[in-house]
Scaffold this active site. Structure first.
Site, PDB file in Angstrom:
ATOM      1  N   HIS A  15     -11.131  -4.449   9.707  1.00  0.00           N
ATOM      2  CA  HIS A  15     -11.241  -4.911   8.300  1.00  0.00           C
ATOM      3  C   HIS A  15     -12.929  -3.816   8.101  1.00  0.00           C
ATOM      4  O   HIS A  15     -13.533  -4.279   7.503  1.00  0.00           O
ATOM      5  CB  HIS A  15     -11.519  -5.771   7.450  1.00  0.00           C
ATOM      6  CG  HIS A  15     -10.581  -6.278   7.164  1.00  0.00           C
ATOM      7  ND1 HIS A  15      -9.919  -7.363   7.859  1.00  0.00           N
ATOM      8  CD2 HIS A  15      -9.922  -7.134   6.190  1.00  0.00           C
ATOM      9  CE1 HIS A  15      -8.715  -7.920   7.084  1.00  0.00           C
ATOM     10  NE2 HIS A  15      -8.656  -7.872   6.120  1.00  0.00           N
ATOM     11  N   GLU A  24       0.728  -1.023  -0.442  1.00  0.00           N
ATOM     12  CA  GLU A  24       0.250   0.340  -0.128  1.00  0.00           C
ATOM     13  C   GLU A  24       0.556   1.072   0.150  1.00  0.00           C
ATOM     14  O   GLU A  24       0.709   1.613  -0.473  1.00  0.00           O
ATOM     15  CB  GLU A  24      -0.647   0.206   0.927  1.00  0.00           C
ATOM     16  CG  GLU A  24      -2.390  -1.077   0.958  1.00  0.00           C
ATOM     17  CD  GLU A  24      -1.843  -2.472   1.431  1.00  0.00           C
ATOM     18  OE1 GLU A  24      -1.045  -2.573   2.291  1.00  0.00           O
ATOM     19  OE2 GLU A  24      -2.607  -3.689   1.305  1.00  0.00           O
TER      20      GLU A  24
HETATM   21  C1  LIG Z   1      -2.442  -4.384   4.566  1.00  0.00           C
HETATM   22  C2  LIG Z   1      -2.897  -5.767   3.605  1.00  0.00           C
HETATM   23  N1  LIG Z   1      -3.352  -5.085   2.379  1.00  0.00           N
HETATM   24  C3  LIG Z   1      -4.244  -6.074   1.580  1.00  0.00           C
HETATM   25  C4  LIG Z   1      -5.037  -7.077   2.800  1.00  0.00           C
HETATM   26  C5  LIG Z   1      -6.312  -7.830   1.813  1.00  0.00           C
HETATM   27  N2  LIG Z   1      -5.184  -8.992   1.952  1.00  0.00           N
HETATM   28  C6  LIG Z   1      -5.829 -10.548   2.497  1.00  0.00           C
HETATM   29  S1  LIG Z   1      -4.710 -11.660   2.251  1.00  0.00           S
HETATM   30  C7  LIG Z   1      -4.512 -11.015   1.008  1.00  0.00           C
HETATM   31  C8  LIG Z   1      -4.119 -11.895  -0.334  1.00  0.00           C
HETATM   32  C9  LIG Z   1      -2.404 -12.303   0.997  1.00  0.00           C
HETATM   33  O1  LIG Z   1      -1.339 -13.168   0.117  1.00  0.00           O
HETATM   34  P1  LIG Z   1      -0.405 -14.489   1.072  1.00  0.00           P
HETATM   35  O2  LIG Z   1       0.053 -13.631   1.780  1.00  0.00           O
HETATM   36  O3  LIG Z   1      -0.160 -14.554  -0.523  1.00  0.00           O
HETATM   37  O4  LIG Z   1      -1.286 -15.181   1.823  1.00  0.00           O
HETATM   38  P2  LIG Z   1      -2.513 -16.414   0.955  1.00  0.00           P
HETATM   39  O5  LIG Z   1      -3.769 -15.312   1.408  1.00  0.00           O
HETATM   40  O6  LIG Z   1      -2.012 -16.405  -0.514  1.00  0.00           O
HETATM   41  O7  LIG Z   1      -2.308 -17.033   2.035  1.00  0.00           O
HETATM   42  C10 LIG Z   1      -4.883  -9.312   0.611  1.00  0.00           C
HETATM   43  C11 LIG Z   1      -4.560  -8.833  -0.560  1.00  0.00           C
HETATM   44  C12 LIG Z   1      -5.030  -7.182   3.628  1.00  0.00           C
HETATM   45  N3  LIG Z   1      -5.852  -7.849   4.791  1.00  0.00           N
HETATM   46  N4  LIG Z   1      -3.848  -6.299   4.856  1.00  0.00           N
END
Ligand SMILES: Cc1ncc(C[n+]2csc(CCOP(=O)(O)OP(=O)(O)O)c2C)c(N)n1
Ligand SMILES: Cc1ncc(C[n+]2csc(CCOP(=O)(O)OP(=O)(O)O)c2C)c(N)n1
Ligand SMILES: [Mg+2]
Ligand SMILES: [Mg+2]
Lengths: 337, 325, 325, 337
Positions: free
Chosen positions: A139, A70
């Site tokens: 959230h 972000e």
């Molecule tokens: C700071 C932040 N940015 C965006 C999100 C929205 N979000 C939740 S999970 C996710 C994907 C995370 O990817 P990864 O770290 O690879 O974990 P995975 O879901 O694949 O287990 C996103 C973009 C969030 N929760 N927190």
């Protein structure tokens, strides 16, 4: 009757998120400098489906998926804006603006002023705010008061589909950084929205309903809840006004003073926690103006609890004002004189 | 410390039960959600069971973990109580967070789980800080920090891993690379082949392992834990795995192909481990069957008990904001 | 594009004048500050002149830079007007920021300086974004992004460099490693030897050069600029140098020894270049003398004119907050 | 007469920054769990010299210099607190809390609540705020309103040397995250401070001066400016009260209601921009309570301009309330009835 319907003067009804998408699409068609960047806005269509098919219409360059960074992407938007573009950043949940505060507050908001006007930062940051989805404390925040408190930022909270489009169009035109806070629960709501790219100027409150006895000023999803409450109150013979500031900075408080002076009662409704929230500013402006002399009862704020948003549905519901709470607060306020 | 699961009967049984329990828990959540009996949003770890299980097997009970939005598996593998977990997801007063936190905020002090986190990379600096506390007190405890591939592009990852590296903190950074951060593939979000290559940027070891190979995960994390316990500092372990289900409920899987999903389903970490231990004769068909049955029954019992528990109580919301001295 | 300063008479003269101008500017600021004629705080780049000068020599006027709190040198090297710079520091209406910004916020649209920054690492994502604008418009312009060793431990560095790497943005990341982030030495803040090693974590080239060797800086940055212009993406260039003066006015130099400072003063980047070009016969003693005199006179004139200018005007503070359409 | 002098009952005079240092030292001597981390707090002694010699007294482990990684070090403090320590983080300028907002707001503030009370985050974040040093817009902000608006954070603004020590001691004891905002211009000011580790409880306003005609409520450096103004006003026969809330969250507004009800006039003074600032909450509380019926004139806020802080000394001065501005505002307010 709500002033937006008159304003729009159209019968075409679309959803709030379709309205946002249409504003972005029309801006991108009209101006090559406009592009969008954010997480999962491409093929995925956005966490809340707002960007939808834009990726297929405008391609991966202008509807730009980003890594989960972000601070980096808001900073990239600042830099692109300084270099002549008109970026629109989508932050997936407004809670994650916490990651990007330096670029929003220390950079975007101040650059024009710090440089003595030599450059400006024409960018838009869109983010969904609010509770009601069972996503819990990280959230579900409503942080509009923070942004409104930062000189150099304009802050918009569209409460209708028409405003979602019209205010966003105006925000994209604006030569300054504009924070557009969309409420998650509104995305699926719908209303009349003009097909043309009609701007709704920043800094104009909307009187959604005119009443005799009491003035409700509400933001975001609280606008529709207040209008619902107004209907119920009308059945009890309580006739209320509902005013939607729409833009928190710059704030158009004239219609509020005018209406409160007429009704003598002000009920200020927001979802965010009350302590040092946006409606405190409204209350303060009433208390500091001649309007105070017209009050028949003390000003009343109805806000979310001074607590994080909990997960359990019944707890989440109890944490922010509901229609019945607004009805009750208005009824009590009517008795207070 | 336990020996490699694939080499010890008791460990193998325990590990297999843990993996099946995670699988069954996630399936139960998926089902309850589909039937509208659970609200909010859920991030399921089906397909990633070996990563959570192998890593936590390498830890002591007094070691700590930090987890993520996709944290049910870590929580179970570290030893949490299924009923209290399920009760939390069902918004019950008996849940780990009394219904305040839900899926993304379960923690369990008793088993050293410092908490799932709704913020991508939010747990990484917290893990470094807990490790700092252990180091300052001269304790030989270690923190295992779980996060996803997407989290490795957050500034929090960078700052926290560097702190751990320069202070030689007893923490193991475990990147569960399931190929996607929501819809964004690692091919697009990284210009490097292995996320573990980032270890070098902080002067710490980085290793990439097959995250669906329980023994491989256990061995890699065990080595890293030993190193951390010995005061030699952190390691970045990358477990390459895959998420079978959508990112969350809103996911239409538009960013990946059915074929890719099928390919990875074929590498089911649980069935792989079952085949391995049956082949090596470590566990018999009957033992494996018994474990499967046990996992299913434990889950059913947890759901039953959780459902019977009282709903979360809205009466004291404001009192709960601040801790009392 | 110019050729290596040490190999071309005109370039050498220009580069030497630029370095002396930076030195004299910083000395003038130091002096005005000491005499209480300048307020706020100042971060001087004395000792680092070759880094700013060599890097900017490798750029076109229509290329952009982002700078730092220690930005006077970058600003001058990119071609800013001395009088308007000095006027800004003296809080005059004729200053680059009309007295609103001061030392940490000077920018100059005419020469592509997108701004100094009071926030450590604040300019790095901004540089990536400007490069993205150039790429989107299909322009062959490049952004040079200056930052210090300390900035390389901010999350902003991590996120921005990764964005630039995956999108192959036309940006050159120039880390001016002067051994300290305020009082914290790179030995303590990094567990790696060269900050340029971090390039590999993003899949981009990283190179470390003697930041007090004008030609070395110019060559390294030129290569990186060519790469960026060709659409091959960013490079991380590390200029190893040293800050002679304290970090800022409040600095008592408790964190480093007099010997260390003396050692580095002995490697004065300007005198080194003078010796080099005199030895190679590229410039004569007289030419060098003339350049020194010119730098001194330009500075005196700038101070004179700046002092004569009207003070910043407080009347329209509120009107200046928002830009008008 | 100011109530703190009575409170302290001591003649020992030390500076505000010495008082902060003493509170940290006494806490570290009394409790092994307490340690400090931040940028340049070691040999350098802190950007404002606050940690001073603590590094030599307690060593590099407990007075821990960090890289320039605000998000990382605040997160490390959160983790250390969860693991049983009592960290004190120093952020060099409060403007840089922007870098760490996620750990402050999404983590520290919410963990206790989100976990249903299972854990808590006993940590202190200290940061200097305010203008007056010519450091311009990115080093001069007053962001207390943001933190006060976040449920789960306690927010303290010590205005005297005695409070700098007493409130910090209480903050370190507190089982919750506490944000302590120290004003740069106060570090060198001095006042009587007890040698013993005497706590000043969080959540108690201090009446610095009692007057008949008007109530000034001020925070941070505006407290001393208001007291100076009070002396000048007294010469014109205007006798004012000066109240210092000291803790913004939890806020002790009883003394404010009590005093304003008595004087009938409220002047609310802060350095931060007025729009949606902390004093809006004070104004709102007056307008929403029976106190409103006791007002002889509308409430008045005197705040910093809704603009970033400029570099030029005369512009910087013009951007925030000065003693003469307070005198003028009070005088005008007296005429308004
Ligand atoms: C700071 C932040 N940015 C965006 C999100 C929205 N979000 C939740 S999970 C996710 C994907 C995370 O990817 P990864 O770290 O690879 O974990 P995975 O879901 O694949 O287990 C996103 C973009 C969030 N929760 N927190
Ligand atoms: C985000 C942020 N943190 C801390 C500071 C305070 N500060 C200003 S300069 C500086 C040191 C920066 O070190 P480096 O990046 O190496 O640049 P140098 O000063 O050595 O040129 C610090 C800590 C700041 N301005 N911004
Ligand atoms: Mg992933
Ligand atoms: Mg440095």
């Amino acid at each position: 009757m709500t002033s937006t319907q008159t304003e729009t003067g159209t019968d075409r009804v679309i959803t709030y998120s379709e309205a946002v998408r249409e504003a972005i699409a029309q801006s991108m068609e009209a101006d090559d400098r406009v592009f969008m960047l954010g997480e999962d806005i491409g093929v995925y269509g956005g966490a809340f489906g707002v960007s939808g098919d834009l990726y297929h219409r405008f391609g991966a360059d202008r509807i730009r998926d980003t890594p989960i960074s972000e601070l980096g992407i808001v900073g990239a938007a600042v830099g692109a804006a300084l270099a002549g573009m008109r970026p629109i950043v989508e932050i997936q949940f407004s809670d994650f603006t916490n990651q990007a505060m330096d670029q929003i507050v220390n950079q975007a908001a101040k650059i024009h002023y710090m440089l003595g006007g030599a450059m400006s930062v024409p960018m838009v940051l869109r983010a969904p705010l609010g509770s009601g989805t069972g996503a819990a404390a990280q959230h579900s925040q409503s942080l509009e008061a923070w942004f409104a408190h930062v000189p150099g930022l304009k802050v918009v909270m569209p409460a209708t589909a028409a405003d979602a489009k019209g205010l966003l169009l105006a925000a994209i035109d604006d030569p300054n950084p504009v924070i557009v806070l969309e409420h998650k629960l509104l995305y699926r709501t719908s209303g009349p929205v003009p097909e043309e790219a009609v701007r709704v100027p920043l800094g104009q409150s909307a009187v959604r309903r005119r009443g005799e006895h009491l003035t409700i000023v509400a933001t975001g999803v609280m606008v529709s809840r207040s209008l619902e409450a107004a209907e119920l109150l009308a059945q009890d013979g309580i006739d209320v006004s509902v005013i939607d500031p729409r833009t928190l900075t710059p704030l158009d408080d004239a219609p509020i003073h005018e209406d409160v002076s007429r009704t003598g009662r002000a009920l200020l409704v927001q979802e965010a926690p009350g302590h040092v929230g946006f409606t405190a500013e409204l209350s303060a402006r009433i208390a500091e103006s001649p309007t105070i002399y017209r009050l028949l009862a003390p000003v009343r704020r109805l806000s979310g609890l001074d607590a994080p948003i909990p997960y359990a549905p019944q707890l989440e519901r109890a944490s922010v004002p509901q229609v019945e709470d607004i009805v009750e607060a208005a009824t009590t306020l009517m008795k207070e004189s | 410390m336990t020996t490699t699961p694939g080499a010890d009967h008791e460990t193998a049984s325990h590990a297999l039960l843990t993996m099946w329990t995670i699988r069954r828990f996630e399936e139960a959540v998926d089902d309850l959600f589909a039937r509208g009996l659970m609200h909010g949003t859920m991030h399921l770890s089906i397909g990633q069971e070996a990563s959570a299980t192998g890593a936590c097997l390498a830890l002591r009970t007094d070691d700590a973990i930090t987890s993520t939005h996709r944290g049910h598996g870590h929580c179970i593998a570290k030893g949490a109580d299924l009923t209290r977990m399920m009760a939390e997801l069902l918004a019950k007063e008996t849940g780990y967070c009394r219904g305040r936190g839900g899926s993304m905020h379960i923690a369990d002090t008793a088993t050293g789980n410092l908490g799932a986190n709704g913020i991508v990379a939010g747990g990484i600096p917290i893990a470094a800080g807990a490790a700092l506390a252990f180091q300052l007190r001269g304790e030989d405890r270690v923190v295992a920090c779980f996060f996803g591939d997407g989290a490795a592009n957050e500034g929090a990852f960078h700052e926290a891993v560097n702190l751990a590296a320069i202070w030689k903190l007893p923490v193991v950074f475990i990147c569960e690379n399931n190929k996607y951060g929501m819809s964004f593939s690692t091919e697009k979000s990284f210009a490097i082949e292995h996320i573990s290559e980032r270890g070098a940027a902080y002067g710490i070891p980085g290793v990439t392992v097959d995250g669906n190979d329980l023994d491989a995960v256990f061995d890699a994390v065990s080595t890293a834990v030993a190193r951390a316990r010995a005061g030699e500092g952190p390691t970045l372990v990358e477990n390459v795995t895959y998420r079978w289900k959508g990112h969350s409920k809103s996911d239409k899987n538009l960013y990946r192909t059915k074929e890719e999903i099928a390919e990875w389903r074929a590498q089911d970490p649980i069935l792989r481990f079952e085949a391995q231990v049956k082949e090596s004769g470590l566990l018999t068909d009957e033992e494996v069957q018994a474990i499967r049955t046990r996992a299913m029954e434990d889950m059913r019992e947890a759901v039953r008990q959780a459902n019977a528990a009282p709903d979360a109580d809205p009466s004291d919301l404001l009192d709960a904001v601040f801790a009392r001295a």
